[in-house]
Design a protein around this motif. Structure first.
Motif, PDB file in Angstrom:
ATOM      1  N   ASP A 147       0.366 -13.910 121.319  1.00  0.00           N
ATOM      2  CA  ASP A 147       0.638 -15.016 122.239  1.00  0.00           C
ATOM      3  C   ASP A 147       2.137 -15.176 122.468  1.00  0.00           C
ATOM      4  N   THR A 148       2.911 -15.033 121.410  1.00  0.00           N
ATOM      5  CA  THR A 148       4.373 -15.152 121.513  1.00  0.00           C
ATOM      6  C   THR A 148       4.935 -14.044 122.400  1.00  0.00           C
ATOM      7  N   GLN A 173      -1.303 -15.023 116.996  1.00  0.00           N
ATOM      8  CA  GLN A 173      -0.116 -15.831 117.249  1.00  0.00           C
ATOM      9  C   GLN A 173       1.041 -14.943 117.715  1.00  0.00           C
ATOM     10  N   ASP A 174       1.210 -13.779 117.087  1.00  0.00           N
ATOM     11  CA  ASP A 174       2.250 -12.844 117.498  1.00  0.00           C
ATOM     12  C   ASP A 174       2.005 -12.346 118.920  1.00  0.00           C
TER      13      ASP A 174
END
Length: 53
Positions: free
Chosen positions: A15-16, A12-13
Motif C-alpha cells: 500500500d505504501t 502495508q508495504d
C-alpha cells in the motif's frame, strides 16, 4: 499467527509503495503524523496502553 502478521506487513508495504507511485505523499504524511501523535501520547501516559489490542 506469525504468517498473518507477516502478511499484514507485506500488504502495508505494498500500500505504501502504491501511494508513492501515485504521488500521494500528503496522505502518507498525515498517516505518519497521526501515528507519531498516538505514540507520543502513549509514551507520555495520556493513553492507557492496556486498552490497545
Amino acid at each position: 499467527m506469525s504468517d498473518l502478521i507477516d502478511r499484514f506487513f507485506e500488504l502495508q508495504d505494498e500500500d505504501t509503495k502504491v501511494m508513492f507511485v501515485e504521488n500521494r505523499g500528503d496522505e502518507l504524511t498525515d498517516i505518519l503524523v497521526a501515528a507519531l501523535e498516538d505514540t507520543f501520547s502513549a509514551l507520555s501516559g495520556d493513553v492507557d496502553v492496556k486498552t490497545w489490542h
